[in-house]
Scaffold this active site. Structure first.
Site, PDB file in Angstrom:
ATOM      1  CE  LYS A  26      -3.584  -0.206   2.713  1.00  0.00           C
ATOM      2  NZ  LYS A  26      -4.786  -0.372   1.876  1.00  0.00           N
ATOM      3  NE  ARG A  96      -6.948   3.801   4.451  1.00  0.00           N
ATOM      4  CZ  ARG A  96      -8.036   3.386   3.792  1.00  0.00           C
ATOM      5  NH1 ARG A  96      -8.094   2.171   3.326  1.00  0.00           N
ATOM      6  NH2 ARG A  96      -9.059   4.188   3.602  1.00  0.00           N
ATOM      7  N   GLY A 105      -7.999  -7.511   4.130  1.00  0.00           N
ATOM      8  CA  GLY A 105      -8.884  -7.645   5.286  1.00  0.00           C
ATOM      9  C   GLY A 105      -8.286  -8.344   6.492  1.00  0.00           C
ATOM     10  CG  MET A 107      -2.613  -7.398   9.211  1.00  0.00           C
ATOM     11  SD  MET A 107      -0.910  -6.971   8.855  1.00  0.00           S
ATOM     12  CE  MET A 107      -0.960  -6.656   7.097  1.00  0.00           C
ATOM     13  NE  ARG A 340      -4.641  -4.501  -2.563  1.00  0.00           N
ATOM     14  CZ  ARG A 340      -5.079  -4.719  -1.333  1.00  0.00           C
ATOM     15  NH1 ARG A 340      -4.276  -4.543  -0.300  1.00  0.00           N
ATOM     16  NH2 ARG A 340      -6.320  -5.117  -1.114  1.00  0.00           N
ATOM     17  CG  HIS A 457     -13.578 -10.476   4.244  1.00  0.00           C
ATOM     18  ND1 HIS A 457     -14.009 -11.743   4.587  1.00  0.00           N
ATOM     19  CD2 HIS A 457     -12.296 -10.395   4.628  1.00  0.00           C
ATOM     20  CE1 HIS A 457     -13.016 -12.381   5.172  1.00  0.00           C
ATOM     21  NE2 HIS A 457     -11.969 -11.591   5.213  1.00  0.00           N
ATOM     22  NE  ARG A 564       1.369 -44.339  -5.143  1.00  0.00           N
ATOM     23  CZ  ARG A 564       0.885 -43.339  -5.886  1.00  0.00           C
ATOM     24  NH1 ARG A 564       0.000 -43.591  -6.849  1.00  0.00           N
ATOM     25  NH2 ARG A 564       1.264 -42.100  -5.673  1.00  0.00           N
ATOM     26  NE  ARG A 654       5.827 -48.646  -5.054  1.00  0.00           N
ATOM     27  CZ  ARG A 654       5.283 -47.765  -4.216  1.00  0.00           C
ATOM     28  NH1 ARG A 654       5.992 -46.723  -3.809  1.00  0.00           N
ATOM     29  NH2 ARG A 654       4.033 -47.893  -3.821  1.00  0.00           N
ATOM     30  CD  GLU A 789      11.386 -46.484  -1.299  1.00  0.00           C
ATOM     31  OE1 GLU A 789      10.332 -45.925  -0.942  1.00  0.00           O
ATOM     32  OE2 GLU A 789      11.402 -47.497  -2.013  1.00  0.00           O
ATOM     33  CB  SER A 808      12.202 -42.946  -9.309  1.00  0.00           C
ATOM     34  OG  SER A 808      11.087 -42.109  -9.077  1.00  0.00           O
ATOM     35  N   GLY A 810      11.841 -41.629  -3.928  1.00  0.00           N
ATOM     36  CA  GLY A 810      10.587 -41.768  -3.195  1.00  0.00           C
ATOM     37  C   GLY A 810      10.680 -40.887  -1.963  1.00  0.00           C
ATOM     38  CB  THR A 811      10.618 -37.205  -1.631  1.00  0.00           C
ATOM     39  OG1 THR A 811       9.421 -37.027  -2.389  1.00  0.00           O
ATOM     40  CG2 THR A 811      11.824 -36.959  -2.521  1.00  0.00           C
ATOM     41  CG  ASN A 812       5.632 -39.644  -0.158  1.00  0.00           C
ATOM     42  OD1 ASN A 812       5.773 -38.434  -0.301  1.00  0.00           O
ATOM     43  ND2 ASN A 812       4.762 -40.342  -0.859  1.00  0.00           N
ATOM     44  CG  ASP A 813       8.864 -44.818   2.384  1.00  0.00           C
ATOM     45  OD1 ASP A 813       8.330 -44.680   3.501  1.00  0.00           O
ATOM     46  OD2 ASP A 813       8.482 -45.644   1.550  1.00  0.00           O
ATOM     47  CB  CYS A 875       7.744 -41.216  -8.134  1.00  0.00           C
ATOM     48  SG  CYS A 875       8.592 -42.397  -7.069  1.00  0.00           S
ATOM     49  CE1 TYR A 895      10.265 -39.521 -13.250  1.00  0.00           C
ATOM     50  CE2 TYR A 895      12.231 -39.907 -14.570  1.00  0.00           C
ATOM     51  CZ  TYR A 895      11.302 -40.350 -13.638  1.00  0.00           C
ATOM     52  OH  TYR A 895      11.394 -41.608 -13.108  1.00  0.00           O
TER      53      TYR A 895
END
Length: 930
Positions: A26, A96, A105, A107, A340, A457, A564, A654, A789, A808, A810-813, A875, A895
């Site tokens: 602002k 303001r 809205g 703040m 803005r 709002h 899977r 897999r 992983e 590949s 396996g970023t969860n594990d 993946c 990828y």
């Protein structure tokens, strides 16, 4: 010396539009408009750094900052020849907030500061408009009381509504000056009762208190929630803008409004906004009154309207982006209060970006950086399926596009509570939303309000969230206390189903079905073509069935990065076979080990025991193979469907990964079943089967199954599982080739921690390929790789790449094993750690760059040391997260793979990551040495 206060006025500002870090959005906009010679009321901006110092000082404003803004106030008074607290020449100001990133809205704002009993009386006499004077004073007490003194606004609303009821009027503007005097007296009693003190009359004291209240609003619950939702850092702080008041409530020649230079809901190039005559800004955006479309201003005040059009057109050309502006008309004269870059929906963002390229305003590169990747989700929003008709009950304003279907709730708290059940979608229905509703709006599928307009709002916030919203539905009577929505003869209670069409403003009764849109043409297709031209990362999809693969391809997936296979086993016709196979999985020596022992053993008795054991083991193996033989044709059919859907594109499959107990009834459930059968003396096959199943489950029971018998460990202990799956893959691929379908299988071995594990599994896969190719008389090209992983795999990648043709992640594990954190049991821990700032975000939602991201980089680099052409992808769930994709690009991956509906998001995020790296590596600026 540090500077904390920046003045703007007299046609010149100390700041400019590039100083958002310092002045907030602002303040930067006000400075830029002032420098451009636009009609902006003068004032000053207190920098974001002052807010940070306020909190560092224990909620105390340093004396140096107070002295600096006092000097700016003196300059403002001198420029206007007015003075705060002077009854002869009174100055009133607005106070303001204004953060670097727009937080509409969230703040706080205080208008008409400087009002007190003496000033109100002076204004009433001088202006000849006592109603305006006392209306401004009552507004100030209400705002100051709520924002600064932290008195619940409902206490003031109760007084105001009571006065309207007493006078038997509906509109605020129907109250007279004498009525408003009574309201003011009652408001002051509320303040005295709630705080134990009189309402402050000294304007300088009011100003100091208001500035600190705006600082404090940075950490109010709704602002904190909004920052979390939009990933805005907590340590930025807000600027404070102190500006000379101009009044839109001085009568029918005065007014106020907000608008956009293009439609923020659709992106159409049309003047868009709303205004109210005889009102102040909060009246328009709060939803208390339903405003009038901005084009009506041409009829009410053509001169102001034409000037507004000319100014806002200039602003859009100057900023080269859609502008969100605020204005006030005081007795016929136009003033600009804000500009803005406007928040917009996903569809609008894409259309505006494409249109501005066609208009030669921006380049395709700039267009790609104008759209947040997550906004593309909204272009994939479902729409109402009207094939069976709609039971329409009302229409409102189409405030934010998309379809939402859910159960009606009437409070934000109820939305949060009921919305915890993902099978219970909710629609939040309100008279009008207020900023404190943000937590309920976050979980709701859509928002319906009976009051408010397209810039209220509810409309602004839901557009930012990408949620459907119908606003200002005047035929809807919302009784929030009784939790009832009345529309004509229809009475809708809490829990009833309704449907909203945020694109048209329609409201329908019932659980209306939805259907998917087709984003494969028009502006979206053009925009995504640009993304594909600039991105370096490939984008694949996680898909287990042909239907998902078809969707993925429609959204631009370049292959399947994760299929899977275990998901295929849960089908009703398959589960009995996998369970039969599991029941033959005994922890025994392998048949090869036993044969070797028999050959070496010289003791006849021991040889006999070994032969007996061998017979038992061969029986188990035979039983497993028999069950697997039933599954093989089913798997073959599955893989054929995937290869056909992805014709010519790679499909990464897999092998079986989860612990075997996941395919069996729960241990506790079986224990209860056996106990009940025994207690009721029901013997026979049912009890025998339950006991046998319980015995198997007990045998498979592990304290930490995610680190137990799963992944490649299953294939090593029971090699016939890997063999069956490999055969099914190659048979399907060969059948495809015979039919002219180009199948490209990539077989991925999960949970490898040592190169020897991969080598053993790869040997089975290669032998299966050899056998199938010989039998089918055709061959297909294939790859064998692994999931990285485990930290053990990431740190031995050079060895593993000697066997693996692709990695590949396996970023969860990998996240789970890096952090030592069970993703199934860690929700409370993560919430606490994020709140305590131990972690910046949930590491399962956004890839952790310091640890997991570092492992990605190490593994990729070391893998390519051994195999320079090693293909590397990701993946896990992170494959569809924009910030995680940026880390993948930095690590040099080939990828990412994500769910089908996140493929467009990943494509755009990959393009933005490439452009960011391109800019970082761009030509250095040359500086003159003269």
């Amino acid at each position: 010396m540090d500077k904390y206060v920046y003045y703007f006025g007299g046609g010149k500002a100390e700041g400019n539009g590039n100083m958002k870090d310092v002045l907030g959005g602002k303040g930067a906009g006000l400075a830029e408009m002032t420098n451009a010679g636009l009609p902006v009321p003068p004032g000053f901006t207190i920098a974001t750094s002052a807010c940070r110092l306020y909190f560092e000082g224990g909620n105390h404003t340093p004396d140096a900052i107070t002295a600096e803004y006092s000097q700016a106030l003196e300059r403002l008074q001198k420029e206007l020849d007015l003075k705060l607290g002077d009854a002869e020449k009174p100055l009133l100001v607005s106070v303001r907030s204004g953060a670097k990133f727009s937080m509409p809205g969230m703040m706080d704002t205080i208008l008409n500061l400087g009002m007190n009993d003496k000033i109100a009386e002076a204004f009433a006499k001088k202006s000849g408009n006592p109603r305006w004077a006392y209306d401004s004073y009552r507004r100030f007490i209400q705002m100051f009381g709520n924002v600064v003194l932290e008195i619940d606004k409902s206490k003031f609303e109760h007084v105001f509504d009571g006065q309207k009821k007493k006078r038997r009027v509906k509109l605020d503007t129907e109250l007279t000056a004498d009525d408003l005097k009574q309201v003011i007296a009652a408001y002051k009693q509320v303040v005295k009762k709630e705080t134990g003190k009189d309402f402050p009359q000294e304007p300088r004291t009011q100003l100091a208190m208001a500035i600190e209240a705006v600082f404090r609003s940075w950490y109010n619950p709704r602002a904190a929630t909004y920052r979390r939702m939009n990933r805005i850092a907590d340590d930025l702080g807000t600027a404070v803008n102190v500006q000379a008041m101009v009044f839109g409530n001085m009568g029918e020649t005065s007014g106020t409004g907000v608008g956009f230079t293009r439609n923020p809901a659709t992106g159409a190039k049309e003047f868009y906004g709303e205004f109210l005559m005889n009102a102040q800004g909060e009246d328009v955006v709060s939803g208390v009154r339903t405003p009038v479309h901005i084009t009506e201003l041409d009829r009410v005040n053509p001169e102001a309207y034409n000037q507004l059009r000319e100014i806002t057109t200039r602003l859009e050309k100057h900023y080269r982006d859609v502008q969100d502006f605020e204005f006030t008309i005081q007795e016929g004269k136009l003033y600009m209060l804000q500009t803005r870059s406007g928040k917009r929906t996903g569809p609008a963002a894409v259309k505006i970006a494409v249109d501005m390229v066609k208009e030669n305003v921006i380049t395709p590169k700039e267009a790609l950086q104008r759209v947040e990747p997550e906004q593309l989700n909204q272009l994939l929003h479902p729409v109402l399926d009207e094939s069976k008709g709609l039971n329409l009950i009302a229409n409102g304003l189409p405030a934010s596009p998309g379809a939402a279907v859910g159960h009606v709730v009437f409070t934000a708290d109820d939305a949060v509570e009921k919305g915890k059940d993902k099978k219970y979608p909710v629609i939040l229905v309100r008279g009008e939303t207020v900023p404190d509703d943000i937590h309920g709006m976050e979980v709701a599928q859509g928002i319906l309000t009976s009051r408010g307009g397209m810039t209220s709002h509810a409309a602004v916030v839901t557009r930012g969230m990408g949620k459907p919203c119908v606003a200002g539905a005047g035929d809807c009577e919302v009784d929030e206390k009784k939790k009832v929505l009345r529309v004509g003869q229809n009475v809708i209670k809490e829990g009833d189903w309704i449907a909203l069409d945020g694109s048209t403003g329609r409201i329908a009764l019932g659980q209306v079905p939805t259907k998917e849109p087709d984003p494969s043409s028009g502006d979206f297709a053009e925009f995504m073509k640009w993304a594909d031209e600039y991105r370096k990362l490939g984008v694949r999809a996680n898909a287990d069935i042909p239907r998902d693969a078809t969707v993925a391809r429609k959204f631009g997936a370049e292959g399947i990065g994760l299929c899977r296979t275990e998901h295929m086993f849960f089908a009703e016709d398959r589960l009995p076979h996998i369970q039969r196979m599991i029941m033959a999985c005994k922890f025994t020596p392998s048949s090869a080990e036993l044969r070797e022992s028999i050959a070496k053993e010289k003791d006849r008795d021991k040889t006999g025991e070994l032969k007996k054991q061998l017979k038992e083991v061969l029986g188990y193996e035979k039983e497993r193979r028999a069950a697997l033989s039933k599954l093989l044709p089913m798997q073959r059919k599955d893989f054929f469907g995937l290869f056909k859907a992805m014709h010519g594109l790679p499909v990464t499959i897999r092998t079986l990964d989860p612990p075997l107990h996941e395919f069996l009834p729960k241990r506790e459930q079986l224990m209860v079943e056996v106990a009940v059968l025994e207690a009721t003396h029901k013997k026979g096959a049912k009890l025998s089967q339950a006991r046998k199943m319980l015995e198997i489950v007990e045998g498979l029971h592990e304290f930490n199954p995610m680190l137990g018998l799963r992944g490649c460990r299953l294939g090593i202990l029971y090699p016939e599982i890997t063999e069956m799956q490999a055969r099914a893959i190659f048979e399907a691929a060969c059948d495809c080739k015979k039919q002219g379908i180009d199948a490209k299988p990539e077989i991925m071995i999960p949970l490898v921690g040592d190169v020897k594990e991969l080598a053993l599994q790869k040997e089975i896969v290669n032998q299966a390929a050899k056998d199938v190719f010989a039998r089918k008389g055709v061959e297909v090209h294939y790859l064998v790789g692994t999931m990285i992983e485990l930290p053990a795999a990431a740190l031995s990648s050079e060895e593993i790449a000697g066997e693996a043709e692709f990695f590949s992640f396996g970023t969860n594990d990998l996240t789970q094993t890096t952090f030592g954190l069970s993703r199934d049991d860690c929700a409370k821990i993560i919430a606490a750690y994020v709140k305590l700032k131990i972690w910046p975000s949930d590491p399962f939602a956004q890839l952790d760059p310091k640890r997991v991201g570092r492992l990605l980089k190490i593994s990729t680099a070391e893998g390519r040391n051994a195999r320079p052409n090693l293909k590397v992808g990701i993946c896990g769930e992170h494959g569809g997260d924009p910030s995680s994709i940026e880390i993948c690009a930095e690590a040099g991956l080939n990828y990412v793979s994500c769910s089908p509906y996140r493929v467009p998001i990943a494509r755009l995020a990959a393009a933005q990551a490439a452009l960011k790296r391109q800019e970082a590596a761009g030509p250095k600026k040359m500086y003159s040495t003269a």
